[in-house]
Design a protein around this motif. Structure first.
Motif, PDB file in Angstrom:
ATOM      1  N   ALA A 242       0.825  -1.206   0.000  1.00  0.00           N
ATOM      2  CA  ALA A 242       0.000   0.000   0.000  1.00  0.00           C
ATOM      3  C   ALA A 242       0.859   1.256   0.000  1.00  0.00           C
ATOM      4  CB  ALA A 242      -0.927  -0.005   1.203  1.00  0.00           C
ATOM      5  N   ILE A 243       1.987   1.210   0.700  1.00  0.00           N
ATOM      6  CA  ILE A 243       2.893   2.375   0.712  1.00  0.00           C
ATOM      7  C   ILE A 243       3.486   2.595  -0.668  1.00  0.00           C
ATOM      8  CG2 ILE A 243       5.104   3.184   1.615  1.00  0.00           C
ATOM      9  CD1 ILE A 243       4.334   1.794   4.265  1.00  0.00           C
ATOM     10  N   VAL A 244       3.873   1.527  -1.333  1.00  0.00           N
ATOM     11  CA  VAL A 244       4.487   1.635  -2.660  1.00  0.00           C
ATOM     12  C   VAL A 244       3.445   2.042  -3.709  1.00  0.00           C
ATOM     13  CG1 VAL A 244       5.616   0.326  -4.511  1.00  0.00           C
ATOM     14  CG2 VAL A 244       6.318  -0.018  -2.142  1.00  0.00           C
ATOM     15  N   ALA A 245       2.242   1.452  -3.639  1.00  0.00           N
ATOM     16  CA  ALA A 245       1.215   1.731  -4.650  1.00  0.00           C
ATOM     17  C   ALA A 245       0.590   3.117  -4.469  1.00  0.00           C
ATOM     18  CB  ALA A 245       0.134   0.673  -4.593  1.00  0.00           C
ATOM     19  N   GLY A 246       0.531   3.573  -3.247  1.00  0.00           N
ATOM     20  CA  GLY A 246      -0.073   4.873  -2.978  1.00  0.00           C
ATOM     21  C   GLY A 246      -1.577   4.807  -2.995  1.00  0.00           C
ATOM     22  N   PRO A 247      -2.247   5.940  -2.722  1.00  0.00           N
ATOM     23  CA  PRO A 247      -3.711   5.952  -2.704  1.00  0.00           C
ATOM     24  C   PRO A 247      -4.281   5.823  -4.119  1.00  0.00           C
ATOM     25  CG  PRO A 247      -2.857   8.153  -2.350  1.00  0.00           C
ATOM     26  CD  PRO A 247      -1.683   7.234  -2.375  1.00  0.00           C
ATOM     27  N   ARG A 248      -5.339   5.099  -4.217  1.00  0.00           N
ATOM     28  CA  ARG A 248      -5.985   4.895  -5.533  1.00  0.00           C
ATOM     29  C   ARG A 248      -7.443   5.217  -5.440  1.00  0.00           C
ATOM     30  NH1 ARG A 248      -2.666   2.129  -9.768  1.00  0.00           N
ATOM     31  NH2 ARG A 248      -0.688   2.347  -8.774  1.00  0.00           N
TER      32      ARG A 248
END
Length: 53
Positions: A47-53
């Protein structure tokens, strides 16, 4: 993490050695809790790597 590395092989060995059901149940519960903790940390890292979606 240590609980996962010990719990998974021990669960497999215990199943083949026909340990009592209650011991298997307790061992499986502890191993599942350890695995879920490990998966939760991995999900947070993604989640930290992908970021908010």
């Amino acid at each position: 993490m240590l609980m996962t590395f010990i719990g998974v092989p021990l669960s497999i060995i215990a199943t083949f050695m026909h340990w009592p059901s209650i011991l298997l149940f307790i061992l499986y519960c502890l191993t599942i809790i350890a695995l879920s903790s490990y998966m939760g940390r991995a999900t947070e890292s993604l989640a930290i790597v992908a970021g908010p979606r």
